[in-house]
Design a protein around this motif. Structure first.
Motif, mmCIF file in Angstrom:
data_model
loop_
_atom_site.group_PDB
_atom_site.id
_atom_site.type_symbol
_atom_site.label_atom_id
_atom_site.label_comp_id
_atom_site.label_asym_id
_atom_site.label_seq_id
_atom_site.Cartn_x
_atom_site.Cartn_y
_atom_site.Cartn_z
ATOM 1 N N GLU A 147 37.022 37.841 47.035
ATOM 2 C CA GLU A 147 37.369 38.859 46.043
ATOM 3 C C GLU A 147 36.261 39.899 45.876
ATOM 4 O O GLU A 147 36.463 40.941 45.268
ATOM 5 C CB GLU A 147 37.638 38.197 44.693
ATOM 6 C CG GLU A 147 38.979 37.513 44.590
ATOM 7 C CD GLU A 147 40.119 38.509 44.495
ATOM 8 O OE1 GLU A 147 39.928 39.611 43.953
ATOM 9 O OE2 GLU A 147 41.207 38.185 44.986
ATOM 10 N N ARG A 164 39.859 40.461 37.325
ATOM 11 C CA ARG A 164 39.698 39.310 38.229
ATOM 12 C C ARG A 164 38.287 38.727 38.186
ATOM 13 O O ARG A 164 37.768 38.232 39.193
ATOM 14 C CB ARG A 164 40.080 39.691 39.654
ATOM 15 C CG ARG A 164 41.535 40.117 39.779
ATOM 16 C CD ARG A 164 41.944 40.310 41.217
ATOM 17 N NE ARG A 164 43.348 40.688 41.302
ATOM 18 C CZ ARG A 164 44.002 40.898 42.451
ATOM 19 N NH1 ARG A 164 43.366 40.743 43.601
ATOM 20 N NH2 ARG A 164 45.259 41.248 42.453
ATOM 21 N N GLU A 175 38.867 34.179 37.367
ATOM 22 C CA GLU A 175 39.913 34.800 38.173
ATOM 23 C C GLU A 175 41.071 35.323 37.323
ATOM 24 O O GLU A 175 41.729 36.299 37.678
ATOM 25 C CB GLU A 175 40.437 33.779 39.197
ATOM 26 C CG GLU A 175 41.387 34.322 40.222
ATOM 27 C CD GLU A 175 41.818 33.236 41.195
ATOM 28 O OE1 GLU A 175 42.743 32.470 40.855
ATOM 29 O OE2 GLU A 175 41.206 33.116 42.267
ATOM 30 N N PRO A 230 36.326 33.541 40.648
ATOM 31 C CA PRO A 230 36.923 34.268 41.774
ATOM 32 C C PRO A 230 36.439 33.718 43.109
ATOM 33 O O PRO A 230 35.297 33.288 43.245
ATOM 34 C CB PRO A 230 36.428 35.711 41.563
ATOM 35 C CG PRO A 230 36.001 35.779 40.137
ATOM 36 C CD PRO A 230 35.527 34.413 39.774
#
Length: 341
Positions: free
Chosen positions: A332, A114, A109, A328
């Motif tokens: 996401e 990300r 993340e 993540p």
């Protein structure tokens, strides 16, 4: 390769000599720091890949550090960068956070994308780094788009489009040459000629034996540079970038360099003799060259050791951050994917 004279001229451009280099001791230290950071970061990334912590592809930059460091030393705020999948060196040279780069490599993340981009797809608007790209040669067309934006806005900012010798004969590269020359776009095309496109030597894949001349049909000046020598790289970058900033159009640099590892982490590189790699490491290593220059200028070995220790701590911290950063959230999966107009 490393000590022989490799520069050439095209389209009437002068040929600066490496002996005219004017690096100060502080500049040499800066180059040493940046190159050691890239080297140690990539070595650590290779270890994490071997541990199964980096998935997908991972193309290391070990051996080619002088190219990005020398060019980066001539760039200013606002200049744009774009490259291919062998991209971690460009990120670090541009000042991107090693923590964010390593976290992205490990799909976490805290990464620059990300955790969804991995090795090939990281971006930083703050550092004007517009990505590594996995499609061979595709970034070159995007690079001239960045150059067009610079010209359209009336700035003197330049775009640096990196690509390998394996991509140098892609059709879209020549289309980009044509458009860049036609519109006098401020783009420096940088061919990182590490001699092997995946497992095929450039001698077997390219009818053009002087890649720095590939832009001549469009009137693009070019130069061949010893890409294992950071001072030679910087001198060539000075000329190319100044040419672009003056509104004269694009410039082509062929950086003759060498990668010590395989094409990617899954490549055992059996297509070249071990003696060839050993020769490059022993006699042409870009970091060793700067180390020798610093020692001969009076810098103490202890000071260089302190720089290396600082780099080691940064890389260890980046690896620890990456491994402790969470993966993540499944939500996401749908963010940062599509921009609706």
């Amino acid at each position: 390769m490393g000590d022989k004279k490799t520069s050439g001229t095209g389209a009437g451009v002068s040929n600066p000599d490496r002996t005219n280099a004017t690096f100060t001791t502080d500049e040499l230290k800066h180059a040493f720091y940046d190159m050691v950071l890239i080297r140690r970061f990539e070595e650590r990334a290779g270890q994490l890949y071997g541990m199964g912590l980096i998935g997908g592809f991972c193309h290391l930059y070990i051996g080619q550090e002088a190219v990005v460091v020398g060019i980066q030393m001539e760039l200013k705020q606002g200049d744009k960068l774009i490259t291919s999948y062998r991209d971690h060196g460009q990120m670090l040279a541009a000042g991107m956070d090693p923590r964010g780069v390593m976290a992205e490599l490990t799909g976490r993340e805290g990464g620059y994308s990300r955790g969804k981009g991995g090795s090939m797809h990281m971006f930083s608007r703050e550092k004007h780094f517009y990505g590594g790209h996995g499609i061979v040669g595709a970034q070159v067309a995007l690079g001239i788009g960045l150059a067009f934006a610079n010209k359209y806005r009336g700035t003197d900012e330049v775009s640096i489009a990196y690509f390998g010798e394996g991509a140098s004969n892609q059709g879209q590269v020549y289309e980009s040459f044509n458009l860049a020359a036609l519109h006098k776009l401020p783009c420096v095309f940088v061919i990182e000629n590490n001699h092997y496109g995946m497992g095929t030597s450039v001698e077997r894949s390219s009818a053009s034996k002087q890649l720095w001349r590939n832009g001549e049909p469009w009137g693009i000046p070019g130069r061949k540079v010893d890409g294992m020598d950071v001072e030679a790289v910087r001198l060539a970058a000075q000329e190319a970038i100044a040419y672009c900033r003056e509104g004269k159009g694009p410039f082509l640099l062929e950086m003759e360099t060498y990668r010590y590892r395989g094409h990617s982490m899954s490549d055992p590189a059996k297509y070249r003799p071990r003696s060839e790699v050993d020769e490059m490491r022993k006699n042409h290593d870009p970091i060793d060259r700067v180390r020798r220059d610093l020692l001969s200028s009076g810098v103490d070995e202890a000071e260089l050791k302190a720089i290396e220790d600082k780099v080691k701590a940064i890389v260890v911290d980046a690896a620890d951050f990456a491994q402790s950063s969470p993966e993540p959230d499944p939500s996401e999966l749908w963010t940062d994917v599509l921009v609706e107009g």
